[in-house]
Design a protein around this motif. Structure first.
Motif, PDB file in Angstrom:
ATOM      1  N   ASN A  54       2.013  -1.475  -6.412  1.00 52.65           N
ATOM      2  CA  ASN A  54       1.188  -0.998  -5.299  1.00 52.65           C
ATOM      3  C   ASN A  54      -0.260  -1.437  -5.510  1.00 52.65           C
ATOM      4  O   ASN A  54      -0.627  -1.920  -6.584  1.00 52.65           O
ATOM      5  CB  ASN A  54       1.315   0.516  -5.085  1.00 52.65           C
ATOM      6  CG  ASN A  54       0.772   1.312  -6.252  1.00 52.65           C
ATOM      7  OD1 ASN A  54       0.061   0.776  -7.098  1.00 52.65           O
ATOM      8  ND2 ASN A  54       1.101   2.580  -6.305  1.00 52.65           N
ATOM      9  N   HIS A  55      -1.067  -1.266  -4.453  1.00 53.85           N
ATOM     10  CA  HIS A  55      -2.444  -1.765  -4.523  1.00 53.85           C
ATOM     11  C   HIS A  55      -3.215  -1.108  -5.673  1.00 53.85           C
ATOM     12  O   HIS A  55      -4.054  -1.740  -6.311  1.00 53.85           O
ATOM     13  CB  HIS A  55      -3.182  -1.484  -3.200  1.00 53.85           C
ATOM     14  CG  HIS A  55      -2.672  -2.294  -2.035  1.00 53.85           C
ATOM     15  ND1 HIS A  55      -1.808  -3.347  -2.172  1.00 53.85           N
ATOM     16  CD2 HIS A  55      -2.933  -2.193  -0.694  1.00 53.85           C
ATOM     17  CE1 HIS A  55      -1.546  -3.861  -0.975  1.00 53.85           C
ATOM     18  NE2 HIS A  55      -2.212  -3.173  -0.065  1.00 53.85           N
ATOM     19  N   SER A  56      -2.940   0.176  -5.930  1.00 53.89           N
ATOM     20  CA  SER A  56      -3.700   0.866  -6.984  1.00 53.89           C
ATOM     21  C   SER A  56      -3.490   0.185  -8.329  1.00 53.89           C
ATOM     22  O   SER A  56      -4.441  -0.034  -9.081  1.00 53.89           O
ATOM     23  CB  SER A  56      -3.262   2.323  -7.127  1.00 53.89           C
ATOM     24  OG  SER A  56      -3.297   2.942  -5.918  1.00 53.89           O
ATOM     25  N   LEU A  57      -2.228  -0.142  -8.629  1.00 48.68           N
ATOM     26  CA  LEU A  57      -1.949  -0.767  -9.924  1.00 48.68           C
ATOM     27  C   LEU A  57      -2.538  -2.178  -9.967  1.00 48.68           C
ATOM     28  O   LEU A  57      -3.097  -2.607 -10.980  1.00 48.68           O
ATOM     29  CB  LEU A  57      -0.431  -0.792 -10.168  1.00 48.68           C
ATOM     30  CG  LEU A  57       0.018  -1.348 -11.516  1.00 48.68           C
ATOM     31  CD1 LEU A  57      -0.590  -0.571 -12.676  1.00 48.68           C
ATOM     32  CD2 LEU A  57       1.540  -1.326 -11.640  1.00 48.68           C
TER      33      LEU A  57
ATOM     34  N   ASN B  90       0.830  -1.212   0.000  1.00 49.30           N
ATOM     35  CA  ASN B  90       0.000   0.000   0.000  1.00 49.30           C
ATOM     36  C   ASN B  90       0.859   1.254   0.000  1.00 49.30           C
ATOM     37  O   ASN B  90       0.548   2.224  -0.664  1.00 49.30           O
ATOM     38  CB  ASN B  90      -0.901   0.005   1.240  1.00 49.30           C
ATOM     39  CG  ASN B  90      -1.868   1.170   1.219  1.00 49.30           C
ATOM     40  OD1 ASN B  90      -2.647   1.304   0.285  1.00 49.30           O
ATOM     41  ND2 ASN B  90      -1.794   2.031   2.208  1.00 49.30           N
ATOM     42  N   THR B  91       1.957   1.198   0.753  1.00 45.05           N
ATOM     43  CA  THR B  91       2.714   2.439   0.944  1.00 45.05           C
ATOM     44  C   THR B  91       4.002   2.455   0.137  1.00 45.05           C
ATOM     45  O   THR B  91       4.610   1.418  -0.133  1.00 45.05           O
ATOM     46  CB  THR B  91       3.097   2.623   2.432  1.00 45.05           C
ATOM     47  OG1 THR B  91       3.855   1.488   2.832  1.00 45.05           O
ATOM     48  CG2 THR B  91       1.885   2.779   3.309  1.00 45.05           C
ATOM     49  N   HIS B  92       4.380   3.682  -0.187  1.00 46.03           N
ATOM     50  CA  HIS B  92       5.638   3.914  -0.875  1.00 46.03           C
ATOM     51  C   HIS B  92       6.800   3.476   0.020  1.00 46.03           C
ATOM     52  O   HIS B  92       7.801   2.933  -0.443  1.00 46.03           O
ATOM     53  CB  HIS B  92       5.715   5.406  -1.185  1.00 46.03           C
ATOM     54  CG  HIS B  92       6.909   5.788  -1.972  1.00 46.03           C
ATOM     55  ND1 HIS B  92       7.148   5.291  -3.228  1.00 46.03           N
ATOM     56  CD2 HIS B  92       7.959   6.589  -1.670  1.00 46.03           C
ATOM     57  CE1 HIS B  92       8.285   5.789  -3.673  1.00 46.03           C
ATOM     58  NE2 HIS B  92       8.793   6.567  -2.750  1.00 46.03           N
ATOM     59  N   THR B  93       6.630   3.688   1.347  1.00 46.63           N
ATOM     60  CA  THR B  93       7.699   3.349   2.292  1.00 46.63           C
ATOM     61  C   THR B  93       8.036   1.865   2.222  1.00 46.63           C
ATOM     62  O   THR B  93       9.209   1.480   2.191  1.00 46.63           O
ATOM     63  CB  THR B  93       7.242   3.681   3.735  1.00 46.63           C
ATOM     64  OG1 THR B  93       6.644   4.956   3.709  1.00 46.63           O
ATOM     65  CG2 THR B  93       8.374   3.637   4.716  1.00 46.63           C
ATOM     66  N   LEU B  94       7.003   1.031   2.189  1.00 47.43           N
ATOM     67  CA  LEU B  94       7.266  -0.410   2.141  1.00 47.43           C
ATOM     68  C   LEU B  94       7.890  -0.797   0.790  1.00 47.43           C
ATOM     69  O   LEU B  94       8.793  -1.634   0.730  1.00 47.43           O
ATOM     70  CB  LEU B  94       5.970  -1.195   2.395  1.00 47.43           C
ATOM     71  CG  LEU B  94       6.128  -2.717   2.386  1.00 47.43           C
ATOM     72  CD1 LEU B  94       7.180  -3.189   3.385  1.00 47.43           C
ATOM     73  CD2 LEU B  94       4.805  -3.415   2.675  1.00 47.43           C
ATOM     74  N   GLN B  95       7.415  -0.165  -0.283  1.00 40.67           N
ATOM     75  CA  GLN B  95       8.029  -0.441  -1.596  1.00 40.67           C
ATOM     76  C   GLN B  95       9.517  -0.132  -1.562  1.00 40.67           C
ATOM     77  O   GLN B  95      10.343  -0.893  -2.050  1.00 40.67           O
ATOM     78  CB  GLN B  95       7.384   0.431  -2.672  1.00 40.67           C
ATOM     79  CG  GLN B  95       6.070  -0.090  -3.160  1.00 40.67           C
ATOM     80  CD  GLN B  95       5.636   0.562  -4.462  1.00 40.67           C
ATOM     81  OE1 GLN B  95       6.177   1.579  -4.867  1.00 40.67           O
ATOM     82  NE2 GLN B  95       4.656  -0.024  -5.096  1.00 40.67           N
TER      83      GLN B  95
END
Ligand code: SF4
Length: 579
Positions: free
Chosen positions: A425-428, A301-306
């Motif tokens: 990410n979840h959006s994609l 979900n988050t950029h941080t985890l990516q």
């Protein structure tokens, strides 16, 4: 190179209407020497806030009886005359001079903050103290006016060296871009890009793949218990992972993931903080993918985890695991530049200096980027708006006419198609599901991390929103004025009939919309109290569609759709005649 004057003001605060200057500093210089300096403490005639005294190191006593503000700013204005002013994040300095009526409105400051963002987009910070530290610029007394002005001078010269050292082909493109414009940033580049380069380098950027250590020929184990053993206390990673500690919950999760990937199905894991869950799903996913050529998609979900996965966990596993694997990050297409849109935008004249600076920044970036991913550009402020002009956009994409070499979106997808692990990410992930696939490469296993955010992401990403009051206001404007005004413009070439019919159509559509939202509002009110309606929403389930009242909403929605469609058809027909 013209003569520049770097300036800096220390002030009691950030509001030129209320605050006062307490120190001015300026350095006049050319490329090879300092030609003059100016430094004055200024008596603001009032106590200076402690925070400012602490930051600058100036003592209140030193200011008593110092130069008065008016005289100091006149001195500074005289110093700047005939020289190109330079500052770092200098908007505030200019505003103080403007407030004193001492800034020539025809004069524009050259800002080293803008230049640094163009020439050093990857710098962690573009603040003067951090850039100074990073680039070895001497600044003995940070936040003192003369020292900051001198650091700005040194920074400008270093940035000029960066510009001089750019690739010759790139310099030609940049020169053609800046040539028509009088703005200081254009003049800076026009000067720097034509200066001779003392250390000409190779003309093309060379990318160096990090050396990879030799990997064992044995494939990863197939048995889930053996896969789990990789991270066990006796396993190979125990000695390699810095600060390794055996965690039973991590081992249980790893085993469960390996088992479900082997036999197929769905597994839900709730893992508390400190479980080490990313390794618990990455290790079995990589083993599975490498052994069976089964691709794994990991969604966050988050950029941080990516960032954590791409910059920490996966590189570490690439180092520690005994097999090679490929992991890539795939983003939504608007994150990638479209070279076709970029070329079109580049060919347009620049509207202002910010537009020009964005183009310069992208030109330099495109010379080295391998990903075309906007995150490398660290966009800020209006650059976000400019980015929309060059981002890949499905509504403005001629995919078949662009080659893979030409298109970063194609390239990113091609990379993902050869990867073992694809991070998205979840959006994609949801967008891919919505269009029935095609945005992500084919995959065999899906790991949804931060899954508790998936519902919100789906609500955010897949919803269509209709703003009742907004739609109503628009239709009323059309029916009660706008269409009539158009009718009174015969030069537009629309027939009287067109508007004669459209006005009642717009009024009827407004009525239908009003009715639909009234019925829907009553239906929701019957299910949620007044207070709840501010916080909560009603999810329309198949069960609710069976309830009393839903039929009236559906009927009203159909009437509204019919009325809006009729109006839209009229609009489409008339627009076609006006072309
Ligand atoms: S394929 Fe589409 S996104 Fe890619 S360069 Fe061409 S127009 Fe742009």
């Amino acid at each position: 190179m013209p003569e520049y004057a770097a300036l800096d003001l220390e002030t009691t605060g950030l509001d030129p209407a209320r605050d006062r200057v307490i120190e001015i500093g300026a350095v006049a210089f050319t490329s090879d020497r300092v030609t003059s300096t100016l430094e004055r403490l200024v008596d603001p005639g009032r106590p200076v806030p402690d925070t400012v005294l602490r930051l600058t190191g100036i003592k209140q006593d030193e200011l008593r009886g110092a130069t008065n503000p008016d005289a100091a700013l006149h001195l500074l204005a005289d110093f700047l005359r005939g020289r190109q002013p330079v500052g770092h994040g200098a908007r505030l300095d200019v505003e103080f001079l403007e407030a004193a009526g001492l800034w020539d409105p025809s004069q524009e400051i050259l800002d080293t903050l803008d230049l640094a963002r163009i020439l050093l987009p990857a710098a962690l910070s573009h603040s003067l103290p951090l850039l100074s530290t990073e680039m070895g610029i001497s600044q003995p007394r940070p936040h003192r006016a003369l020292d900051d002005a001198d650091a700005t001078r040194q920074l400008l010269l270093r940035l000029r060296e960066e510009a001089v050292a750019l690739d010759e082909g790139l310099k030609e493109s940049m020169l053609a871009l800046v040539a028509p414009y009088p703005w200081p940033v254009a003049q800076f580049f026009a000067d720097a890009l034509t200066a001779s380069n003392p250390n000409p380098g190779p003309d093309t950027a060379v990318s160096v793949e990090p050396a990879r250590r030799g990997k064992a020929a044995d494939p990863p184990p197939d048995d889930p218990t053996a896969v789990a053993g990789l991270l066990g206390p006796e396993g190979p990673l125990a000695n390699l992972l810095p600060g390794y500690e055996h965690r039973e919950s991590q081992m249980q999760m790893l085993l469960a993931v390996a088992q479900i990937q082997a036999r197929g199905g769905t597994l839900v894991v709730e893992a508390g903080t400190g479980t080490g869950k990313s390794l618990a799903y990455l290790v079995p996913s990589i083993a599975r993918s490498v052994r069976h050529r089964e691709r794994v998609v990991v969604s966050t979900n988050t950029h941080t985890l990516q960032e954590q996965l791409m910059n920490k966990d996966l590189p570490a596993l690439r180092e520690w695991l005994p097999w090679d694997f490929k992991a890539v990050l795939l983003k939504g297409r608007s994150n990638y530049v479209s070279l076709r849109r970029w070329r079109r935008y580049l060919a347009e004249p620049c509207r202002d200096a910010e537009d020009l600076m964005f183009k310069l920044k992208v030109l330099i970036w495109l010379h080295t980027t391998e990903s075309g991913d906007r995150s490398e550009l660290r966009l800020h402020g209006r650059e976000e708006v400019f980015w929309n002009r060059v981002a890949s956009d499905p509504m403005d994409c001629v995919g078949v006419h662009c080659t893979r070499e030409d298109c970063y979106v194609h390239r990113a997808r091609a990379e993902a198609e050869t990867a073992d692990v694809v991070v998205v990410n979840h959006s994609l992930l949801l967008a891919d599901a919505e269009v029935g696939g095609g945005l992500l490469p084919e995959y065999d296993h899906l790991v949804i991390d931060e899954a508790h955010h998936l519902e919100d992401a789906a609500t955010r990403g897949l919803r269509q929103e209709v703003d009742g009051p907004g739609l109503l206001a628009l239709l009323e404007r059309l029916g009660h004025g706008l269409l009539g005004a158009l009718q009174r413009q015969p030069h537009l070439g629309a027939s009287d009939d067109a508007f004669g019919d459209a006005v009642p159509q717009a009024i009827a559509a407004a009525e239908r919309v009003r009715e639909l939202f009234r019925v829907a509002d009553e239906w929701v009110a019957a299910r949620l109290g007044e207070a709840e309606r501010r916080e909560e929403s009603v999810r329309i389930t198949p069960g609710l569609r069976e309830e009393k009242g839903w039929g009236a909403i559906r009927q009203s929605a159909e009437n509204t759709t019919t009325a809006l469609t009729a109006l839209d058809m009229r609009r489409t027909r008339e627009s076609a005649r006006w072309k």
